[in-house]
Design a protein around this motif. Structure first.
Motif, PDB file in Angstrom:
ATOM      1  N   VAL A   6       0.843  -1.194   0.000  1.00 57.14           N
ATOM      2  CA  VAL A   6       0.000   0.000   0.000  1.00 57.14           C
ATOM      3  C   VAL A   6       0.876   1.241   0.000  1.00 57.14           C
ATOM      4  CG1 VAL A   6      -1.749   1.309   1.251  1.00 57.14           C
ATOM      5  CG2 VAL A   6      -1.807  -1.193   1.293  1.00 57.14           C
ATOM      6  N   LEU A   7       0.618   2.156  -0.930  1.00 63.29           N
ATOM      7  CA  LEU A   7       1.220   3.485  -0.872  1.00 63.29           C
ATOM      8  C   LEU A   7       0.224   4.407  -0.184  1.00 63.29           C
ATOM      9  CD1 LEU A   7       3.272   5.707  -1.603  1.00 63.29           C
ATOM     10  CD2 LEU A   7       2.082   5.944  -3.802  1.00 63.29           C
ATOM     11  N   GLY A  27      -1.605  -6.859   8.109  1.00 61.43           N
ATOM     12  CA  GLY A  27      -0.843  -7.647   7.160  1.00 61.43           C
ATOM     13  C   GLY A  27      -0.419  -6.953   5.889  1.00 61.43           C
ATOM     14  N   PHE A  28      -0.639  -5.641   5.789  1.00 57.39           N
ATOM     15  CA  PHE A  28      -0.223  -4.905   4.604  1.00 57.39           C
ATOM     16  C   PHE A  28       1.210  -4.389   4.761  1.00 57.39           C
ATOM     17  CE2 PHE A  28      -4.856  -4.355   4.750  1.00 57.39           C
ATOM     18  CZ  PHE A  28      -5.201  -4.756   3.466  1.00 57.39           C
ATOM     19  N   ALA A  29       1.924  -4.332   3.662  1.00 61.08           N
ATOM     20  CA  ALA A  29       3.200  -3.631   3.622  1.00 61.08           C
ATOM     21  C   ALA A  29       2.915  -2.196   3.197  1.00 61.08           C
ATOM     22  CB  ALA A  29       4.155  -4.296   2.637  1.00 61.08           C
ATOM     23  N   VAL A  30       3.378  -1.218   3.946  1.00 58.95           N
ATOM     24  CA  VAL A  30       2.986   0.173   3.726  1.00 58.95           C
ATOM     25  C   VAL A  30       4.202   1.058   3.478  1.00 58.95           C
ATOM     26  CG1 VAL A  30       1.765   2.166   4.680  1.00 58.95           C
ATOM     27  CG2 VAL A  30       0.996  -0.156   5.246  1.00 58.95           C
ATOM     28  N   THR A  31       4.118   1.845   2.418  1.00 61.89           N
ATOM     29  CA  THR A  31       5.052   2.949   2.192  1.00 61.89           C
ATOM     30  C   THR A  31       4.275   4.230   2.432  1.00 61.89           C
ATOM     31  OG1 THR A  31       6.357   1.739   0.544  1.00 61.89           O
ATOM     32  CG2 THR A  31       6.517   4.153   0.533  1.00 61.89           C
ATOM     33  N   ALA A  32       4.680   5.005   3.443  1.00 58.83           N
ATOM     34  CA  ALA A  32       3.958   6.225   3.821  1.00 58.83           C
ATOM     35  C   ALA A  32       4.774   7.447   3.445  1.00 58.83           C
ATOM     36  CB  ALA A  32       3.656   6.220   5.313  1.00 58.83           C
ATOM     37  N   MET A  33       4.126   8.382   2.760  1.00 55.18           N
ATOM     38  CA  MET A  33       4.786   9.602   2.312  1.00 55.18           C
ATOM     39  C   MET A  33       3.993  10.829   2.762  1.00 55.18           C
ATOM     40  SD  MET A  33       7.609   8.948   0.867  1.00 55.18           S
ATOM     41  CE  MET A  33       8.483   7.455   0.391  1.00 55.18           C
ATOM     42  N   PRO A  34       4.692  11.981   3.025  1.00 54.29           N
ATOM     43  CA  PRO A  34       4.021  13.150   3.595  1.00 54.29           C
ATOM     44  C   PRO A  34       3.506  14.166   2.579  1.00 54.29           C
ATOM     45  CG  PRO A  34       6.383  13.476   3.702  1.00 54.29           C
ATOM     46  CD  PRO A  34       6.164  12.117   3.084  1.00 54.29           C
ATOM     47  N   GLU A  41       7.074   9.913  -6.473  1.00 55.35           N
ATOM     48  CA  GLU A  41       8.370   9.252  -6.578  1.00 55.35           C
ATOM     49  C   GLU A  41       8.294   7.830  -6.031  1.00 55.35           C
ATOM     50  OE1 GLU A  41      11.148  11.717  -4.576  1.00 55.35           O
ATOM     51  OE2 GLU A  41      11.148  13.289  -6.111  1.00 55.35           O
ATOM     52  N   ALA A  42       7.610   7.667  -4.884  1.00 54.39           N
ATOM     53  CA  ALA A  42       7.487   6.339  -4.284  1.00 54.39           C
ATOM     54  C   ALA A  42       6.654   5.421  -5.164  1.00 54.39           C
ATOM     55  CB  ALA A  42       6.862   6.452  -2.892  1.00 54.39           C
ATOM     56  N   PHE A  43       5.609   5.973  -5.783  1.00 47.46           N
ATOM     57  CA  PHE A  43       4.790   5.165  -6.682  1.00 47.46           C
ATOM     58  C   PHE A  43       5.621   4.642  -7.842  1.00 47.46           C
ATOM     59  CE2 PHE A  43       2.409   4.993 -10.659  1.00 47.46           C
ATOM     60  CZ  PHE A  43       1.517   3.977 -10.354  1.00 47.46           C
ATOM     61  N   PRO A  48       3.215   0.091  -6.145  1.00 47.61           N
ATOM     62  CA  PRO A  48       2.394  -0.565  -5.121  1.00 47.61           C
ATOM     63  C   PRO A  48       1.163  -1.228  -5.728  1.00 47.61           C
ATOM     64  CG  PRO A  48       1.982   1.788  -5.117  1.00 47.61           C
ATOM     65  CD  PRO A  48       3.138   1.565  -6.057  1.00 47.61           C
ATOM     66  N   ASP A  49       0.490  -2.047  -4.904  1.00 52.98           N
ATOM     67  CA  ASP A  49      -0.725  -2.717  -5.341  1.00 52.98           C
ATOM     68  C   ASP A  49      -1.940  -1.808  -5.254  1.00 52.98           C
ATOM     69  OD1 ASP A  49       0.413  -5.418  -5.731  1.00 52.98           O
ATOM     70  OD2 ASP A  49       0.784  -5.282  -3.571  1.00 52.98           O
ATOM     71  N   ILE A  50      -1.887  -0.803  -4.380  1.00 52.82           N
ATOM     72  CA  ILE A  50      -2.995   0.126  -4.200  1.00 52.82           C
ATOM     73  C   ILE A  50      -2.443   1.413  -3.610  1.00 52.82           C
ATOM     74  CG2 ILE A  50      -3.554  -0.752  -1.890  1.00 52.82           C
ATOM     75  CD1 ILE A  50      -6.541  -0.225  -2.570  1.00 52.82           C
ATOM     76  N   ALA A  51      -3.088   2.541  -3.922  1.00 47.73           N
ATOM     77  CA  ALA A  51      -2.647   3.834  -3.410  1.00 47.73           C
ATOM     78  C   ALA A  51      -3.778   4.490  -2.623  1.00 47.73           C
ATOM     79  CB  ALA A  51      -2.206   4.754  -4.558  1.00 47.73           C
ATOM     80  N   LEU A  52      -3.459   4.985  -1.434  1.00 50.60           N
ATOM     81  CA  LEU A  52      -4.382   5.774  -0.609  1.00 50.60           C
ATOM     82  C   LEU A  52      -3.866   7.199  -0.603  1.00 50.60           C
ATOM     83  CD1 LEU A  52      -4.756   3.457   2.528  1.00 50.60           C
ATOM     84  CD2 LEU A  52      -6.053   3.380   0.397  1.00 50.60           C
ATOM     85  N   LEU A  53      -4.663   8.130  -1.108  1.00 46.74           N
ATOM     86  CA  LEU A  53      -4.209   9.496  -1.284  1.00 46.74           C
ATOM     87  C   LEU A  53      -5.120  10.465  -0.555  1.00 46.74           C
ATOM     88  CD1 LEU A  53      -3.617   9.401  -5.162  1.00 46.74           C
ATOM     89  CD2 LEU A  53      -2.043   8.670  -3.353  1.00 46.74           C
TER      90      LEU A  53
END
Length: 234
Positions: A6-7, A27-34, A41-43, A48-53
């Motif tokens: 998850v981004l 159970g999710f792997a998360v990349t968190a950006m501010p 850039e992280a995307f 990722p499999d899904i993005a939360l914006l």
């Protein structure tokens, strides 16, 4: 089984850290950006499999980030909005988001919405794209509606012989209409079948996706039946 990546892009430190921990516990792997720029850039780096914006982001807002992601990928996107009646909700959906969640949100609700989106993206075709394979669905893998061809096995759409690029959500929506041409489908029924909502949802999600689909397959192909819903012209 590999973890779902998850981004999560959110400028509020408290919300970002708390939500990341909650998602990781599920159970999710998360990349968190501010912010939006680091999120883009992280995307691009992580795919990722899904993005939360979040809608309101510094540098590049969430709606603009969604557009940039949609230009490059059909990865599912969920927008996070502080107000359910905000115009930003519609703007996010028009930019290509597949769903949205209103803040403040309960962690279990967010996880349920994420899993619902991932289920329909993981099963974009065949019986799972509708309601389990209805007996009244048209026969044959390629359905023809005038200048529109829908390949229900190859998950391809052509208009006047040219391919039409649809997101998985748009494809599922078209498959629902194609399975019952001429039949009016209510917004609630589409929410249930396409968005996997077992509870009441915001019908704006349906309206915006129908409009997006119309721009790709023809404005007159899907008819609005005022007070009831939509139908595909046979």
């Amino acid at each position: 089984m590999a973890e779902t990546h998850v981004l999560f892009v959110e400028d509020d430190d408290v919300i970002r850290e708390a939500t990341q921990l909650a998602l990781e516990r599920d159970g999710f792997a998360v990349t968190a950006m501010p912010d939006g720029l680091s999120g883009l850039e992280a995307f691009r780096a992580d795919r990722p499999d899904i993005a939360l914006l979040d809608v309101m982001l510094p540098g590049m807002d969430g709606v603009s980030l969604c557009r940039r992601i949609r230009d490059e990928s059909t990865v599912p996107v969920i927008m996070l909005s502080a107000r359910a009646d905000s115009i930003d909700v519609v703007l996010g959906l028009e930019a290509g988001a597949d769903d949205y969640v209103t803040k403040p949100f309960d962690g279990s609700v967010l996880v349920a919405r994420i899993r619902a989106v991932l289920r329909r993206f993981g099963h974009a075709g065949g019986p799972a794209a509708g309601d389990g394979g209805r007996d009244d669905a048209p026969e044959g893998p390629v359905l023809v509606f005038g200048d529109l061809e829908v390949d229900t096995e190859g998950m391809e759409v052509r208009k006047n012989g040219s391919p039409v690029g649809l997101t998985p959500t748009e494809m599922r929506l078209l498959l629902e209409f194609s399975s019952a041409p001429g039949t009016v489908l209510s917004r609630d029924k589409l929410l249930e079948r396409v968005w996997d909502y077992g509870w009441g949802g915001d019908t704006r999600v349906v309206d915006v996706h129908v409009q997006r689909l119309r721009t790709k397959i023809g404005q007159d192909r899907i008819e609005t039946v005022r007070g009831f819903g939509y139908k595909l012209k046979a």
